[in-house]
Design an enzyme around this catalytic site. Structure first.
Site, PDB file in Angstrom:
ATOM      1  N   THR A 295      27.342  59.331  99.970  1.00 51.26           N
ATOM      2  CA  THR A 295      28.361  59.861 100.874  1.00 51.26           C
ATOM      3  C   THR A 295      28.461  58.945 102.094  1.00 51.26           C
ATOM      4  O   THR A 295      27.453  58.374 102.507  1.00 51.26           O
ATOM      5  CB  THR A 295      27.944  61.271 101.328  1.00 51.26           C
ATOM      6  OG1 THR A 295      28.162  62.155 100.245  1.00 51.26           O
ATOM      7  CG2 THR A 295      28.725  61.767 102.526  1.00 51.26           C
TER       8      THR A 295
ATOM      9  N   VAL B 234      32.895  73.084  97.629  1.00 46.40           N
ATOM     10  CA  VAL B 234      33.182  72.240  98.791  1.00 46.40           C
ATOM     11  C   VAL B 234      31.891  72.117  99.592  1.00 46.40           C
ATOM     12  O   VAL B 234      31.174  73.111  99.771  1.00 46.40           O
ATOM     13  CB  VAL B 234      34.304  72.860  99.650  1.00 46.40           C
ATOM     14  CG1 VAL B 234      34.499  72.069 100.938  1.00 46.40           C
ATOM     15  CG2 VAL B 234      35.611  72.909  98.866  1.00 46.40           C
TER      16      VAL B 234
ATOM     17  N   GLY C 214      24.673  69.646 101.194  1.00 44.89           N
ATOM     18  CA  GLY C 214      25.689  70.250 102.054  1.00 44.89           C
ATOM     19  C   GLY C 214      25.477  71.715 102.384  1.00 44.89           C
ATOM     20  O   GLY C 214      25.807  72.159 103.489  1.00 44.89           O
TER      21      GLY C 214
HETATM   22  N1  ASP Z   1      26.826  66.270 102.104  1.00 51.66           N
HETATM   23  C1  ASP Z   1      27.478  65.994 100.842  1.00 51.66           C
HETATM   24  C2  ASP Z   1      27.849  67.293 100.189  1.00 51.66           C
HETATM   25  O1  ASP Z   1      27.049  68.195 100.171  1.00 51.66           O
HETATM   26  C3  ASP Z   1      26.641  65.198  99.896  1.00 51.66           C
HETATM   27  C4  ASP Z   1      26.022  63.940 100.458  1.00 51.66           C
HETATM   28  O2  ASP Z   1      25.878  63.786 101.655  1.00 51.66           O
HETATM   29  O3  ASP Z   1      25.643  63.051  99.669  1.00 51.66           O
HETATM   30  O4  ASP Z   1      28.919  67.384  99.628  1.00 51.66           O
END
Ligand code: ASP
Length: 319
Positions: A185, A214, A239
């Protein structure tokens, strides 16, 4: 003297140790993070806004298949790429985000358009796609977003029946053989020459996530937040924990209500909202004085920084 223009980027956090990346792979990641930093830095040095700088930096990383955003996004359980992104302008408090988009080439540009031209903050799914198209943004078919490494990562996650943070999905199910890592990400925070802050985050989410899931990235206050009076923050990690802890805003709130410094606030939030709950990940955070934090409780986080016209500083592992 005013603080120098500053830009921080991250490319995701997770199980990342020196043993997991070959020198050639490490170089590829460093190159990509460096390109993103230079794209934003050149804008900031010309007097562009922090918003334009974070959007430019994140777009570079979305176009790079090494990271879990735009091209190279991870797959859902059903084998689709559903992407989320957000932008927030610390000067005005305006924010824009999209969630569950499948064909917008650069979700961060769609988030910026939502902020600047929709009158809303968050658009999802087909509505977000239609809006992005109406704004003349580039759209792509599923083949553009599909990468072999992500597909392999989904197969590993399905075999283990696990929803995975991207960097944790880089080993085969037997945990002995690393899969080539093309994950992460992405996010950026910036301080511009006018003293304004902005934050942006873009993601494909988590491998093997349920349809319609989401994450924190497009949720203002959870994975993305910016306010000139406190801080600009972009998060990466599992997340659900960042949403429950409203992590990005929690850092700003500790500064606003508790009078904590950026460093104290970031440390307290990681301790109380992530470590204490079992949430894994990290944040990049920046204040108007140019103080910054690149904090994480995982083994590593792809991360980088430029200040003024200095060279990019890039790191991956904890040490
Ligand atoms: N924070 C992102 C999510 O949960 C995933 C990530 O940071 O790799 O969608």
């Amino acid at each position: 003297m005013s603080a120098p223009v500053t830009l921080l980027v991250h490319g995701g956090a997770g199980t990342l140790t020196r043993a997991d990346l070959s020198p050639a792979q490490e170089l590829e990641y460093r190159d990509a993070l460096g390109q993103a930093l230079r794209a934003g830095q050149s804008l900031l040095l010309r007097g562009a806004s922090a918003v334009d700088a974070v959007v430019a930096a994140v777009s570079v990383l979305e176009d790079c298949p090494l990271f879990n955003a735009g091209k190279g996004s991870v797959f859902t359980h059903e084998g689709r790429n559903e992407m989320d992104a957000a932008v927030m302008d610390g000067a005005t408090g305006q924010a824009g985000a999209v969630a569950g988009v499948v064909s917008v080439r650069n979700p961060v540009l769609a988030a910026q358009s939502v902020m600047q031209r929709s009158g809303h903050v968050l658009l999802i799914g087909q509505g977000a796609e239609a809006f992005a198209q109406s704004q003349g943004l580039a759209m792509e078919g599923p083949e553009y977003f599909h990468t072999a490494h992500r597909w392999q990562q989904l197969q590993a996650a399905l075999a283990q029946n696990q929803v995975m943070l991207d960097h944790d999905g880089q080993r085969q199910p037997d945990q002995s053989k690393p899969i080539d890592r093309k994950f992460g990400t992405v996010g950026a925070v910036a301080l511009d020459a006018h003293g304004h802050l902005a934050a942006a985050t873009s993601t494909g989410g988590m491998t093997n996530k349920m349809f319609g899931r989401v994450g924190d990235s497009p949720l203002i206050g959870a994975g993305t937040y910016a306010c000139d009076a406190t801080a600009a923050v972009s998060a990466t990690g599992a997340g659900e924990f960042f949403m429950r802890g409203v992590v990005a805003h929690d850092i700003a709130a500790r500064m606003a209500y508790g009078g904590l410094s950026l460093a104290q606030a970031t440390e307290a939030t990681v301790r109380d909202k992530l470590d204490a709950t079992g949430g894994r990940g990290g944040v990049i955070a920046l204040d108007r004085q140019g103080h910054y934090q690149l904090a994480f409780n995982t083994e590593g986080m792809y991360r980088g920084l430029v200040q003024g016209n200095g060279p990019p500083q890039i790191a991956i592992y904890r040490d």
